[in-house]
Design a protein around this motif. Structure first.
Motif, short mmCIF file in Angstrom:
data_model
loop_
_atom_site.label_atom_id
_atom_site.label_comp_id
_atom_site.label_asym_id
_atom_site.label_seq_id
_atom_site.Cartn_x
_atom_site.Cartn_y
_atom_site.Cartn_z
N ARG A 44 0.84 -1.19 0.00
CA ARG A 44 0.00 0.00 0.00
C ARG A 44 0.88 1.24 0.00
NH1 ARG A 44 -4.30 -0.40 4.56
NH2 ARG A 44 -4.95 -2.12 3.23
N GLN A 45 0.49 2.24 -0.79
CA GLN A 45 1.27 3.46 -0.87
C GLN A 45 0.38 4.68 -0.66
OE1 GLN A 45 1.25 4.11 -5.77
NE2 GLN A 45 3.17 3.81 -4.73
N TRP A 46 1.00 5.71 -0.17
CA TRP A 46 0.31 6.97 0.05
C TRP A 46 0.09 7.69 -1.28
CZ3 TRP A 46 2.92 11.71 -0.85
CH2 TRP A 46 2.18 12.86 -0.52
N VAL A 47 -1.06 8.35 -1.44
CA VAL A 47 -1.40 9.06 -2.67
C VAL A 47 -1.49 10.56 -2.43
CG1 VAL A 47 -3.16 9.38 -4.45
CG2 VAL A 47 -2.60 7.07 -3.64
N ALA A 48 -2.24 10.96 -1.42
CA ALA A 48 -2.46 12.39 -1.20
C ALA A 48 -2.91 12.64 0.24
CB ALA A 48 -3.51 12.93 -2.16
N THR A 57 -2.76 20.81 0.89
CA THR A 57 -2.78 19.47 0.32
C THR A 57 -1.38 19.07 -0.12
OG1 THR A 57 -3.30 20.34 -1.88
CG2 THR A 57 -5.16 19.69 -0.48
N ASN A 58 -1.18 17.78 -0.30
CA ASN A 58 0.11 17.27 -0.76
C ASN A 58 -0.15 16.00 -1.54
OD1 ASN A 58 2.87 17.30 -1.05
ND2 ASN A 58 3.30 16.29 0.90
N TYR A 59 0.71 15.76 -2.56
CA TYR A 59 0.48 14.64 -3.47
C TYR A 59 1.76 13.87 -3.72
CZ TYR A 59 -3.79 17.20 -4.59
OH TYR A 59 -4.99 17.87 -4.51
N ALA A 60 1.60 12.57 -3.95
CA ALA A 60 2.71 11.78 -4.44
C ALA A 60 3.07 12.26 -5.84
CB ALA A 60 2.33 10.30 -4.47
N ASP A 61 4.34 12.19 -6.19
CA ASP A 61 4.78 12.68 -7.49
C ASP A 61 4.04 11.99 -8.63
OD1 ASP A 61 8.30 13.14 -6.59
OD2 ASP A 61 6.55 14.43 -6.34
N PHE A 67 -4.45 14.34 -10.00
CA PHE A 67 -5.42 14.06 -8.94
C PHE A 67 -5.63 15.31 -8.08
CE2 PHE A 67 -4.71 9.17 -8.43
CZ PHE A 67 -4.89 9.01 -9.79
N ILE A 68 -6.86 15.45 -7.57
CA ILE A 68 -7.19 16.56 -6.66
C ILE A 68 -7.92 16.00 -5.45
CG2 ILE A 68 -8.39 18.75 -6.38
CD1 ILE A 68 -8.24 19.05 -9.46
N ILE A 69 -7.36 16.25 -4.28
CA ILE A 69 -8.00 15.84 -3.03
C ILE A 69 -8.77 17.01 -2.45
CG2 ILE A 69 -5.95 16.39 -1.62
CD1 ILE A 69 -6.61 13.95 0.11
N CYS A 95 -9.09 5.26 2.10
CA CYS A 95 -8.88 6.50 2.83
C CYS A 95 -8.54 6.16 4.28
CB CYS A 95 -10.08 7.42 2.76
SG CYS A 95 -11.65 6.72 3.34
N ASN A 96 -7.82 7.05 4.91
CA ASN A 96 -7.43 6.89 6.30
C ASN A 96 -6.94 8.24 6.79
OD1 ASN A 96 -6.34 5.91 8.84
ND2 ASN A 96 -6.19 3.89 7.89
N SER A 97 -6.66 8.32 8.05
CA SER A 97 -6.08 9.54 8.59
C SER A 97 -4.60 9.60 8.22
CB SER A 97 -6.25 9.57 10.11
OG SER A 97 -5.65 8.42 10.70
N VAL A 98 -4.00 10.75 8.46
CA VAL A 98 -2.57 10.94 8.30
C VAL A 98 -2.00 11.44 9.63
CG1 VAL A 98 -0.75 12.19 7.10
CG2 VAL A 98 -2.82 11.47 5.86
N PRO A 99 -1.14 10.68 10.29
CA PRO A 99 -0.74 9.32 9.95
C PRO A 99 -1.89 8.33 10.07
CG PRO A 99 0.04 9.89 12.14
CD PRO A 99 -0.53 11.15 11.56
N THR A 100 -1.70 7.16 9.50
CA THR A 100 -2.79 6.19 9.46
C THR A 100 -3.07 5.61 10.84
OG1 THR A 100 -1.26 4.39 8.94
CG2 THR A 100 -2.29 5.53 7.10
N ASP A 101 -4.32 5.19 11.00
CA ASP A 101 -4.76 4.48 12.19
C ASP A 101 -5.23 3.11 11.73
OD1 ASP A 101 -6.62 3.41 14.21
OD2 ASP A 101 -6.34 5.33 15.20
N GLU A 102 -4.66 2.05 12.28
CA GLU A 102 -4.99 0.70 11.82
C GLU A 102 -6.47 0.40 11.95
OE1 GLU A 102 -3.17 -1.66 10.19
OE2 GLU A 102 -1.85 0.08 10.00
#
Length: 115
Positions: A44-48, A57-61, A67-69, A95-102
């Motif tokens: 799994r990888q982070w997208v935005a 906002t911030n995005y993976a390269d 993409f627009i969040i 979707c999840n929080s940043v940082p993620t919560d299991e």
């Protein structure tokens, strides 16, 4: 917080999709939130990311510009507008929080980009 993703589907290269993440619970509006994806056979990888007020906002390269969040805290919902989709965008999106919560991971929504 319970998160439910929707909006995925099959789309041709160059097409667009809009994903939604509906959240239950009253703390959604104070959480930084993010979209993540997992392609077959990959981690799994982070997208935005979007901050609580939506002002930053911030995005993976790999998805920047395409993409627009966004989020609507009044509706407890976050969105991901995906444009100019490529086969490499094929994945299950979460979707999840940043940082993620299991405890927040949902079922995800499948996005398949193929002709």
């Amino acid at each position: 917080v319970q998160l439910v993703e929707s909006g995925g589907g099959l789309v041709q290269p160059g097409g667009s999709l809009r994903l939604s993440c509906a959240a239950s619970g009253s703390i959604f509006s104070i959480l930084a939130m993010g979209w993540y994806r997992q392609a077959p056979g990959k981690q799994r990888q982070w997208v935005a990311t979007i901050m609580p007020t939506g002002g930053s906002t911030n995005y993976a390269d790999s998805v920047k510009v395409r993409f627009i969040i966004s989020r609507d805290n009044a509706k407890n919902t976050m969105y991901l507008q995906m444009n100019t989709l490529k086969p490499g965008d094929t994945a299950v999106y979460y979707c999840n929080s940043v940082p993620t919560d299991e405890g927040y991971w949902g079922q995800g929504t499948q996005v398949t980009v193929s002709s």
